[in-house]
Design a protein around this motif. Structure first.
Motif, PDB file in Angstrom:
ATOM      1  N   LYS A 121       2.142  10.275  -2.129  1.00 37.29           N
ATOM      2  CA  LYS A 121       0.884   9.610  -1.768  1.00 37.29           C
ATOM      3  C   LYS A 121      -0.048   9.532  -2.977  1.00 37.29           C
ATOM      4  N   ASN A 180       1.314   6.887  -5.406  1.00 33.70           N
ATOM      5  CA  ASN A 180       1.116   5.534  -4.876  1.00 33.70           C
ATOM      6  C   ASN A 180      -0.326   5.075  -5.051  1.00 33.70           C
ATOM      7  N   ASN A 193      -0.974   4.573  -8.868  1.00 36.42           N
ATOM      8  CA  ASN A 193      -0.326   3.347  -9.348  1.00 36.42           C
ATOM      9  C   ASN A 193      -1.040   2.096  -8.856  1.00 36.42           C
ATOM     10  N   ARG A 214       7.007   5.186 -11.969  1.00 37.14           N
ATOM     11  CA  ARG A 214       6.928   6.162 -10.872  1.00 37.14           C
ATOM     12  C   ARG A 214       6.879   7.613 -11.354  1.00 37.14           C
TER      13      ARG A 214
END
Length: 130
Positions: free
Chosen positions: A9, A12, A15, A39
């Motif tokens: 989380k 994400n 990013n 990632r």
């Protein structure tokens, strides 16, 4: 409230906020320019230095200090191989200000960055507890 309860989380959200080419003004002067994001890590340029930091290291620092006042000194003591240019193995002290920028951009900070970033007056930031 922002949910950064897991590394996935956190990554994400980070990013989604940072992008290649984004320029961050450093509180002590100069800028950091985001060069690459994936990632696993983010790479940024500060002056003539190219610096890479892993998302997992940034998440671990957030997890350790969430809900608290954290300083650049605290970060260097917590993970010298990430946040301390003088450590062996060495990290990079610029990762401290990068971490603070990220916390502010992600909405995980209460207030603004304080301090001058020097001995006796390190940068400090209040982190929210997500």
């Amino acid at each position: 409230m922002i949910d950064c309860s897991t590394p996935i989380k956190f990554i994400n959200i980070a990013n989604g906020i940072l992008s290649e080419g984004l320029i961050l003004d450093n509180p002590g002067g100069g800028t950091s320019k985001i060069e690459r994001i994936n990632r696993e890590k983010v790479t940024y340029r500060r002056g003539s230095s190219t610096i890479t930091v892993r998302w997992s290291d940034l998440y671990n620092a957030y997890k350790r200090f969430r809900g608290k006042l954290v300083s650049s000194t605290d970060l260097r003591k917590f993970a010298p191989a990430v946040f301390d240019s003088g450590a062996r193995p060495a990290g990079h002290s610029c990762n401290c200000t990068f971490f603070f920028h990220l916390m502010i951009k992600m909405g995980l900070a209460d207030g603004n960055l304080q301090g001058r970033g020097v001995a006796g007056d390190p940068f400090t930031l209040n982190l929210k507890d997500s």
